[in-house]
Design a protein around this motif. Structure first.
Motif, PDB file in Angstrom:
ATOM      1  N   TYR A   1       7.159  -1.519  -6.723  1.00  0.00           N
ATOM      2  CA  TYR A   1       7.326  -2.339  -7.018  1.00  0.00           C
ATOM      3  C   TYR A   1       7.146  -3.142  -5.466  1.00  0.00           C
ATOM      4  CZ  TYR A   1      10.593   0.920  -9.344  1.00  0.00           C
ATOM      5  OH  TYR A   1      10.521   2.520  -9.715  1.00  0.00           O
ATOM      6  N   ARG A   2       7.672  -4.464  -5.968  1.00  0.00           N
ATOM      7  CA  ARG A   2       7.027  -5.442  -5.011  1.00  0.00           C
ATOM      8  C   ARG A   2       8.893  -5.849  -4.085  1.00  0.00           C
ATOM      9  NH1 ARG A   2       4.321  -9.272  -5.886  1.00  0.00           N
ATOM     10  NH2 ARG A   2       3.720  -9.543  -7.515  1.00  0.00           N
ATOM     11  N   SER A   3       8.426  -6.121  -3.222  1.00  0.00           N
ATOM     12  CA  SER A   3       9.890  -5.785  -2.267  1.00  0.00           C
ATOM     13  C   SER A   3      10.086  -7.246  -1.653  1.00  0.00           C
ATOM     14  CB  SER A   3       9.960  -4.540  -2.118  1.00  0.00           C
ATOM     15  OG  SER A   3       9.450  -4.453  -1.112  1.00  0.00           O
ATOM     16  N   ALA A   4      10.818  -7.950  -1.231  1.00  0.00           N
ATOM     17  CA  ALA A   4      10.887  -8.537   0.659  1.00  0.00           C
ATOM     18  C   ALA A   4      10.225  -7.885   1.652  1.00  0.00           C
ATOM     19  CB  ALA A   4      11.866  -9.069   0.321  1.00  0.00           C
ATOM     20  N   PRO A   5      10.238  -8.531   2.330  1.00  0.00           N
ATOM     21  CA  PRO A   5       9.840  -8.087   3.666  1.00  0.00           C
ATOM     22  C   PRO A   5      11.192  -7.264   4.630  1.00  0.00           C
ATOM     23  CG  PRO A   5       9.196 -10.305   3.862  1.00  0.00           C
ATOM     24  CD  PRO A   5       9.470  -9.773   2.511  1.00  0.00           C
ATOM     25  N   VAL A   6      11.351  -6.661   5.099  1.00  0.00           N
ATOM     26  CA  VAL A   6      12.853  -6.221   6.109  1.00  0.00           C
ATOM     27  C   VAL A   6      12.389  -6.032   7.738  1.00  0.00           C
ATOM     28  CG1 VAL A   6      13.710  -3.955   7.031  1.00  0.00           C
ATOM     29  CG2 VAL A   6      13.391  -4.848   4.657  1.00  0.00           C
ATOM     30  N   GLY A   7      12.852  -7.050   8.005  1.00  0.00           N
ATOM     31  CA  GLY A   7      12.650  -7.468  10.206  1.00  0.00           C
ATOM     32  C   GLY A   7      12.360  -8.998   9.710  1.00  0.00           C
ATOM     33  N   TYR A   8      10.840  -8.697  10.264  1.00  0.00           N
ATOM     34  CA  TYR A   8       9.977  -9.442   9.973  1.00  0.00           C
ATOM     35  C   TYR A   8       9.409 -10.376   8.403  1.00  0.00           C
ATOM     36  CZ  TYR A   8       6.401 -13.099  11.707  1.00  0.00           C
ATOM     37  OH  TYR A   8       5.294 -13.719  11.811  1.00  0.00           O
ATOM     38  N   LEU A   9      10.127 -11.817   8.706  1.00  0.00           N
ATOM     39  CA  LEU A   9      10.767 -12.396   7.440  1.00  0.00           C
ATOM     40  C   LEU A   9       9.146 -12.690   6.821  1.00  0.00           C
ATOM     41  CD1 LEU A   9      14.637 -13.037   7.192  1.00  0.00           C
ATOM     42  CD2 LEU A   9      13.113 -10.450   6.211  1.00  0.00           C
ATOM     43  N   ASP A  10       8.897 -13.367   8.152  1.00  0.00           N
ATOM     44  CA  ASP A  10       7.881 -14.608   7.460  1.00  0.00           C
ATOM     45  C   ASP A  10       6.117 -13.808   7.307  1.00  0.00           C
ATOM     46  OD1 ASP A  10       6.751 -17.187   8.125  1.00  0.00           O
ATOM     47  OD2 ASP A  10       5.763 -17.041   9.742  1.00  0.00           O
ATOM     48  N   GLN A  11       6.383 -13.148   5.920  1.00  0.00           N
ATOM     49  CA  GLN A  11       5.340 -12.618   5.886  1.00  0.00           C
ATOM     50  C   GLN A  11       5.147 -12.580   4.219  1.00  0.00           C
ATOM     51  OE1 GLN A  11       4.527  -7.925   7.608  1.00  0.00           O
ATOM     52  NE2 GLN A  11       7.215  -8.289   7.499  1.00  0.00           N
ATOM     53  N   PRO A  12       4.438 -11.512   3.593  1.00  0.00           N
ATOM     54  CA  PRO A  12       4.323 -11.532   2.258  1.00  0.00           C
ATOM     55  C   PRO A  12       5.534 -10.525   1.184  1.00  0.00           C
ATOM     56  CG  PRO A  12       2.201 -12.015   2.904  1.00  0.00           C
ATOM     57  CD  PRO A  12       2.974 -11.641   4.469  1.00  0.00           C
ATOM     58  N   ASP A  13       5.147 -10.487   0.278  1.00  0.00           N
ATOM     59  CA  ASP A  13       5.909  -9.343   0.007  1.00  0.00           C
ATOM     60  C   ASP A  13       5.190  -7.992  -0.322  1.00  0.00           C
ATOM     61  OD1 ASP A  13       8.306 -10.934  -0.870  1.00  0.00           O
ATOM     62  OD2 ASP A  13       7.853 -10.954  -2.937  1.00  0.00           O
ATOM     63  N   PHE A  14       6.226  -6.873  -0.331  1.00  0.00           N
ATOM     64  CA  PHE A  14       5.361  -5.891  -0.001  1.00  0.00           C
ATOM     65  C   PHE A  14       5.078  -5.284  -1.339  1.00  0.00           C
ATOM     66  CE2 PHE A  14       6.287  -6.160   4.217  1.00  0.00           C
ATOM     67  CZ  PHE A  14       4.914  -5.421   4.781  1.00  0.00           C
ATOM     68  N   ILE A  15       4.567  -3.930  -2.054  1.00  0.00           N
ATOM     69  CA  ILE A  15       3.812  -3.666  -3.380  1.00  0.00           C
ATOM     70  C   ILE A  15       4.242  -2.133  -2.110  1.00  0.00           C
ATOM     71  CG2 ILE A  15       2.694  -2.750  -4.847  1.00  0.00           C
ATOM     72  CD1 ILE A  15       3.107  -6.065  -5.085  1.00  0.00           C
ATOM     73  N   ASN A  16       5.901  -1.444  -2.938  1.00  0.00           N
ATOM     74  CA  ASN A  16       5.580   0.072  -3.019  1.00  0.00           C
ATOM     75  C   ASN A  16       5.534   0.610  -3.631  1.00  0.00           C
ATOM     76  OD1 ASN A  16       8.368  -2.711  -1.213  1.00  0.00           O
ATOM     77  ND2 ASN A  16       6.873  -0.961   0.145  1.00  0.00           N
TER      78      ASN A  16
ATOM     79  N   GLN B   1      16.897  -6.155  -3.861  1.00  0.00           N
ATOM     80  CA  GLN B   1      16.161  -7.274  -4.985  1.00  0.00           C
ATOM     81  C   GLN B   1      14.684  -6.449  -5.060  1.00  0.00           C
ATOM     82  OE1 GLN B   1      16.776  -9.212  -7.493  1.00  0.00           O
ATOM     83  NE2 GLN B   1      19.191  -9.546  -6.291  1.00  0.00           N
ATOM     84  N   LEU B   2      14.370  -5.607  -6.376  1.00  0.00           N
ATOM     85  CA  LEU B   2      13.286  -5.029  -6.362  1.00  0.00           C
ATOM     86  C   LEU B   2      12.519  -5.894  -7.914  1.00  0.00           C
ATOM     87  CD1 LEU B   2      13.297  -0.977  -5.621  1.00  0.00           C
ATOM     88  CD2 LEU B   2      12.216  -3.404  -3.707  1.00  0.00           C
ATOM     89  N   VAL B   3      11.812  -5.527  -8.169  1.00  0.00           N
ATOM     90  CA  VAL B   3      10.591  -5.640  -9.426  1.00  0.00           C
ATOM     91  C   VAL B   3       9.539  -4.649  -9.590  1.00  0.00           C
ATOM     92  CG1 VAL B   3       9.304  -7.532 -10.501  1.00  0.00           C
ATOM     93  CG2 VAL B   3      11.646  -8.423  -8.614  1.00  0.00           C
ATOM     94  N   ARG B   4       9.855  -3.710 -10.405  1.00  0.00           N
ATOM     95  CA  ARG B   4       9.199  -2.839 -10.640  1.00  0.00           C
ATOM     96  C   ARG B   4       7.876  -3.379 -11.692  1.00  0.00           C
ATOM     97  NH1 ARG B   4      10.584   2.076 -15.004  1.00  0.00           N
ATOM     98  NH2 ARG B   4       8.171   2.825 -14.799  1.00  0.00           N
ATOM     99  N   LEU B   5       6.873  -3.465 -10.947  1.00  0.00           N
ATOM    100  CA  LEU B   5       5.286  -4.079 -11.361  1.00  0.00           C
ATOM    101  C   LEU B   5       4.313  -3.354 -12.576  1.00  0.00           C
ATOM    102  CD1 LEU B   5       3.966  -5.013  -8.294  1.00  0.00           C
ATOM    103  CD2 LEU B   5       5.768  -6.693  -9.390  1.00  0.00           C
ATOM    104  N   ASP B   6       4.702  -1.768 -12.858  1.00  0.00           N
ATOM    105  CA  ASP B   6       3.923  -1.182 -13.731  1.00  0.00           C
ATOM    106  C   ASP B   6       4.822   0.073 -13.814  1.00  0.00           C
ATOM    107  OD1 ASP B   6       3.289   0.813 -11.752  1.00  0.00           O
ATOM    108  OD2 ASP B   6       1.260  -0.281 -12.167  1.00  0.00           O
TER     109      ASP B   6
END
Length: 161
Positions: A42-57, A155-160
Motif C-alpha cells: 500500500y502507498r500512504s502519505a507520511p505522518v508527522g514529518y510531511l516533507d518526505q516521499p510517500d511510504f510503501i507499507n 488515504q491509501l492506494v493498494r499497489l498489488d
C-alpha cells in the motif's frame, strides 16, 4: 512452541517496494520464524514529518518460536542491516518494522508495548492487517474492522495483491 505475531513493514527510501519485499523474505529467514501471510503493498502519505516521499507499507503474519523481545531485537537488527538510521522522529527510512501483535499478549515494558500503541490509529497498518486477518481483534481496543472505520479519511492506494 509457535506463536502468531503480526508485523508492519514500511519504507520510503531506496526503492521502497523492493525494501518491503526483501524484508518479507528476510523475516521468513529469521531463526524459528516463518512468514505465513503477506498483505498487498500500500502507498500512504507520511505522518508527522510531511516533507518526505510517500511510504510503501504492508503487514505480515508470522509463526515464531522467538519470545516478543527476541523477535523485536531481530527486527531492529534487520532494520539496521537495511540501512535504517534514526536521525529524528518520523524521518525518512529505508525500512521500518513494527511488532503490532504477539498472540493476544498485552505488555508494557521498556522498549516494547503490545499491542503496538498507535496501530489502531493508522489506516496504513489496519487495512493491510485486515486483508490477511479480517477477524483480528486488537487486545484492549476491539475488532480491527471496527476501529479501521475511524481511519477511513486516511488515504491509501493498494499497489498489488
Amino acid at each position: 512452541m509457535r506463536h502468531l505475531a503480526y508485523l508492519a513493514l514500511g519504507s520510503n527510501l531506496e526503492d521502497p517496494a523492493a525494501q518491503v519485499r526483501n524484508a518479507m523474505n528476510a523475516l521468513d529467514a529469521l531463526p524459528h520464524t516463518r512468514v505465513l501471510k503477506c498483505s498487498s503493498l500500500y502507498r500512504s502519505a507520511p505522518v508527522g514529518y510531511l516533507d518526505q516521499p510517500d511510504f510503501i507499507n504492508a503487514v505480515v503474519q508470522v509463526a515464531t518460536g522467538l519470545a516478543p523481545h527476541a523477535l523485536l531485537d531481530a527486527m531492529l537488527a534487520l532494520e539496521q542491516a537495511c540501512g535504517r538510521t534514526r536521525e529524528f522522529a518520523n524521518a525518512p527510512r529505508t525500512l521500518d518494522l513494527d511488532l503490532l501483535l504477539y498472540e493476544a499478549l498485552v505488555l508494557h515494558e521498556h522498549g516494547l508495548t503490545l499491542p503496538h500503541p498507535q496501530m489502531h490509529r493508522r489506516a496504513f497498518v489496519l487495512q493491510p492487517l485486515l486483508e490477511i486477518a479480517p477477524d483480528c481483534v486488537i487486545p484492549g481496543v476491539g475488532p480491527a474492522a471496527v476501529v479501521a472505520k475511524a481511519c477511513a479519511e486516511q488515504q491509501l492506494v493498494r499497489l498489488d495483491s
